[in-house]
Design a protein around this motif. Structure first.
Motif, PDB file in Angstrom:
ATOM      1  N   TYR A   1       0.965  -1.317  -0.273  1.00 19.47           N
ATOM      2  CA  TYR A   1       0.051  -0.038   0.070  1.00 19.47           C
ATOM      3  C   TYR A   1       0.887   1.284   0.009  1.00 19.47           C
ATOM      4  CZ  TYR A   1      -4.880  -1.899   0.945  1.00 19.47           C
ATOM      5  OH  TYR A   1      -5.888  -2.494   0.817  1.00 19.47           O
ATOM      6  N   SER A   2       0.476   2.269  -0.699  1.00 21.96           N
ATOM      7  CA  SER A   2       1.191   3.613  -0.674  1.00 21.96           C
ATOM      8  C   SER A   2       0.243   4.443   0.082  1.00 21.96           C
ATOM      9  CB  SER A   2       1.262   4.133  -2.155  1.00 21.96           C
ATOM     10  OG  SER A   2       1.661   5.464  -2.014  1.00 21.96           O
ATOM     11  N   TYR A   3       0.536   5.220   1.025  1.00 17.47           N
ATOM     12  CA  TYR A   3      -0.156   6.042   1.806  1.00 17.47           C
ATOM     13  C   TYR A   3       0.753   7.530   2.174  1.00 17.47           C
ATOM     14  CZ  TYR A   3       2.409   4.235   5.601  1.00 17.47           C
ATOM     15  OH  TYR A   3       3.294   3.615   6.580  1.00 17.47           O
ATOM     16  N   TYR A   4      -0.189   8.408   2.191  1.00 18.37           N
ATOM     17  CA  TYR A   4       0.418   9.811   2.707  1.00 18.37           C
ATOM     18  C   TYR A   4       0.367   9.906   4.265  1.00 18.37           C
ATOM     19  CZ  TYR A   4       0.611  14.888   3.075  1.00 18.37           C
ATOM     20  OH  TYR A   4       1.171  16.240   3.383  1.00 18.37           O
ATOM     21  N   PHE A   5       1.325  10.211   4.854  1.00 25.79           N
ATOM     22  CA  PHE A   5       1.417  10.131   6.243  1.00 25.79           C
ATOM     23  C   PHE A   5       2.141  11.709   6.708  1.00 25.79           C
ATOM     24  CE2 PHE A   5       3.112   9.440  10.447  1.00 25.79           C
ATOM     25  CZ  PHE A   5       1.798   9.359  10.961  1.00 25.79           C
ATOM     26  N   SER A   6       1.440  12.417   7.572  1.00 23.74           N
ATOM     27  CA  SER A   6       1.642  13.570   8.219  1.00 23.74           C
ATOM     28  C   SER A   6       1.392  13.088   9.929  1.00 23.74           C
ATOM     29  CB  SER A   6       1.067  14.788   7.957  1.00 23.74           C
ATOM     30  OG  SER A   6       1.687  15.998   8.372  1.00 23.74           O
TER      31      SER A   6
ATOM     32  N   HIS B   1     -10.724   7.327   0.303  1.00 18.19           N
ATOM     33  CA  HIS B   1     -11.342   7.633  -1.083  1.00 18.19           C
ATOM     34  C   HIS B   1     -12.251   6.775  -1.823  1.00 18.19           C
ATOM     35  CE1 HIS B   1      -8.937   5.295  -3.776  1.00 18.19           C
ATOM     36  NE2 HIS B   1      -8.153   5.245  -2.931  1.00 18.19           N
ATOM     37  N   GLY B   2     -12.722   6.950  -2.872  1.00 14.44           N
ATOM     38  CA  GLY B   2     -13.916   6.091  -3.440  1.00 14.44           C
ATOM     39  C   GLY B   2     -13.354   5.893  -4.783  1.00 14.44           C
ATOM     40  N   PHE B   3     -14.481   5.514  -5.728  1.00 15.97           N
ATOM     41  CA  PHE B   3     -14.167   5.513  -7.083  1.00 15.97           C
ATOM     42  C   PHE B   3     -14.290   6.596  -7.968  1.00 15.97           C
ATOM     43  CE2 PHE B   3     -15.848   4.120 -11.255  1.00 15.97           C
ATOM     44  CZ  PHE B   3     -15.089   3.198 -11.816  1.00 15.97           C
ATOM     45  N   PRO B   4     -13.674   7.161  -8.841  1.00 11.84           N
ATOM     46  CA  PRO B   4     -12.651   6.454  -9.580  1.00 11.84           C
ATOM     47  C   PRO B   4     -11.276   7.179  -9.154  1.00 11.84           C
ATOM     48  CG  PRO B   4     -13.446   8.062 -10.951  1.00 11.84           C
ATOM     49  CD  PRO B   4     -14.192   8.015  -9.848  1.00 11.84           C
ATOM     50  N   LEU B   5     -11.447   8.039  -7.940  1.00 12.91           N
ATOM     51  CA  LEU B   5     -10.122   8.701  -7.558  1.00 12.91           C
ATOM     52  C   LEU B   5      -9.354   7.920  -6.675  1.00 12.91           C
ATOM     53  CD1 LEU B   5     -11.518  12.489  -7.291  1.00 12.91           C
ATOM     54  CD2 LEU B   5     -10.394  11.497  -9.257  1.00 12.91           C
TER      55      LEU B   5
ATOM     56  N   TYR C   1      -5.890   1.050  -6.438  1.00 14.91           N
ATOM     57  CA  TYR C   1      -5.534   2.486  -6.948  1.00 14.91           C
ATOM     58  C   TYR C   1      -4.129   3.115  -6.673  1.00 14.91           C
ATOM     59  CZ  TYR C   1     -10.620   3.166  -6.880  1.00 14.91           C
ATOM     60  OH  TYR C   1     -12.041   2.946  -7.055  1.00 14.91           O
ATOM     61  N   GLY C   2      -3.878   4.019  -7.589  1.00 14.66           N
ATOM     62  CA  GLY C   2      -2.477   4.712  -7.290  1.00 14.66           C
ATOM     63  C   GLY C   2      -1.526   3.886  -7.569  1.00 14.66           C
TER      64      GLY C   2
ATOM     65  N   SER D   1      -3.643   9.148 -14.153  1.00 12.97           N
ATOM     66  CA  SER D   1      -3.526   7.899 -12.900  1.00 12.97           C
ATOM     67  C   SER D   1      -4.538   6.955 -13.189  1.00 12.97           C
ATOM     68  CB  SER D   1      -3.983   8.841 -11.849  1.00 12.97           C
ATOM     69  OG  SER D   1      -5.394   9.213 -11.843  1.00 12.97           O
ATOM     70  N   LEU D   2      -5.590   6.814 -13.995  1.00 16.63           N
ATOM     71  CA  LEU D   2      -6.493   5.922 -14.090  1.00 16.63           C
ATOM     72  C   LEU D   2      -5.792   4.755 -15.173  1.00 16.63           C
ATOM     73  CD1 LEU D   2      -9.961   7.565 -14.005  1.00 16.63           C
ATOM     74  CD2 LEU D   2      -9.198   5.837 -12.329  1.00 16.63           C
ATOM     75  N   LEU D   3      -5.166   5.532 -16.360  1.00 17.43           N
ATOM     76  CA  LEU D   3      -4.778   4.612 -17.180  1.00 17.43           C
ATOM     77  C   LEU D   3      -3.504   3.960 -17.128  1.00 17.43           C
ATOM     78  CD1 LEU D   3      -5.605   7.143 -20.585  1.00 17.43           C
ATOM     79  CD2 LEU D   3      -6.586   5.027 -19.878  1.00 17.43           C
ATOM     80  N   SER D   4      -2.767   4.737 -15.967  1.00 13.63           N
ATOM     81  CA  SER D   4      -1.435   4.222 -15.765  1.00 13.63           C
ATOM     82  C   SER D   4      -1.527   2.767 -14.934  1.00 13.63           C
ATOM     83  CB  SER D   4      -0.310   5.130 -14.546  1.00 13.63           C
ATOM     84  OG  SER D   4      -1.131   5.140 -13.628  1.00 13.63           O
ATOM     85  N   GLY D   5      -2.769   2.681 -14.264  1.00 15.79           N
ATOM     86  CA  GLY D   5      -2.973   1.390 -13.397  1.00 15.79           C
ATOM     87  C   GLY D   5      -4.094   0.599 -14.138  1.00 15.79           C
TER      88      GLY D   5
END
Length: 326
Positions: free
Chosen positions: A17-22, A35-39, A66-67, A229-233
């Motif tokens: 998993y990739s995630y943003y963390f602060s 988040h949900g679909f398709p973002l 995603y992502g 982002s959608l086409l890359s994955g």
């Protein structure tokens, strides 16, 4: 969102998993955004920009499919307990005992299952557009219940799902990605009622390469980012969130949730988007009346499904006032 703040972790199921963390300032809670679909996680970029300077901790993953997160294409891997256990593994990786969980669209389902399977990890939850998702009963999903729902609502609100779960849906969407983006992010809420909520409407729009104007909150740069982002994955992974709905694995997975665990006691904020023609507020209201046993705060925003984007200030102000009042 600052790419240097993204991290990766491998969960017990073997997914990266990739995630943003602060990290939070002293005394501040961590807000978990789903988040949900398709973002992907970028949906929450305006919330990150708002809450981070205030000292709140932020954990914002690209959910499964995603992502930069793994994208398996077997729908059975997208059952609710799987998402819940993966999220718990991310919390463990950051040493977080509890978070305030915030979900939109399918992210609300992820939050709902986190509450079902790991209730001790969620101190409170906020659900936007889509409310709490109770465990499904066998043969009682939004695909097989369409006639019943249509009779109640007055139109075929989930017709588009019957296209999204077809074997050729991902390839069609990828081939006509601009048309898909225009449909998913409509310049008028009526577009969803005319095409998403009509049998064969979504497929017809996309295959015909229909387009419309961009909504006011979206720039050409925003659209290109979503497209890339959608086409890359690819769409095969994201569409599994839909394909698992009628799969018996979904009902079997939800059957492991006891009636007691179906209820939840955490404080709930539900932000209804009154111009959303698919995620109708009545769906969330009905679920919360039955399953929410703790304090419920209900707010309305006069926007469509993407009011997170179009009414950012309202969303942020409501979230902040609620979080500060916990």
């Amino acid at each position: 969102m600052d790419q240097s703040r993204y991290k990766q972790v491998e969960t017990h199921r073997g997914f990266t998993y990739s995630y943003y963390f602060s990290p939070p300032a002293t005394g501040k809670p961590v807000l978990f955004f789903a988040h949900g679909f398709p973002l992907n996680s970028s949906l929450w970029r305006k919330q990150v920009a708002f809450f981070e300077p205030l000292g709140y901790g932020l954990l914002v993953p690209d959910l499964l499919g995603y992502g930069a997160t793994d994208k398996p294409t077997d729908p059975k891997l997208y059952v609710g307990s799987g998402h819940a256990h993966d999220i718990a593994d991310i919390l463990d990786a950051e040493g977080l005992e509890q978070v305030i969980a915030i979900g939109h669209d399918w992210g609300s389902r992820a939050v709902s299952r986190l509450i079902s399977h790991h209730p001790q990890r969620v101190s409170a939850c906020a659900l936007l557009a889509v409310g709490y998702g109770p465990p499904v009963l066998p043969n009682m999903d939004t695909v097989t219940r369409s006639p019943e729902i249509t009779q109640t609502i007055g139109y075929d609100v989930f017709a588009y799902i019957r296209f999204f779960i077809q074997p050729d849906a991902a390839a069609i969407i990828e081939e006509h990605i601009d048309s898909f983006i225009n449909l998913m992010f409509p310049d008028s809420p009526q577009l969803w009622k005319d095409y998403l909520c009509v049998e064969g409407g979504a497929r017809a729009w996309i295959e015909s390469n229909k387009t419309a104007g961009l909504p006011s909150y979206m720039t050409l740069e925003d659209k290109e980012f979503i497209k890339k982002s959608l086409l890359s994955g690819g769409l095969s992974g994201p569409l599994c969130w839909y394909k698992v709905i009628p799969d018996k694995a979904n009902a079997e997975d939800d059957a492991s949730i006891s009636p007691t665990a179906s209820d939840f006691n955490q404080p709930l904020l539900f932000i209804a988007f009154t111009k959303d023609n698919v995620a109708l507020p009545v769906f969330g209201d009905s679920a919360h009346k039955k399953y929410a046993k703790g304090p419920v705060t209900r707010k309305e925003i006069s926007g469509d499904h993407w009011a997170v984007e179009s009414h950012t200030s309202e969303v942020n102000d409501i979230l902040l006032q609620w979080v500060e009042g916990l």
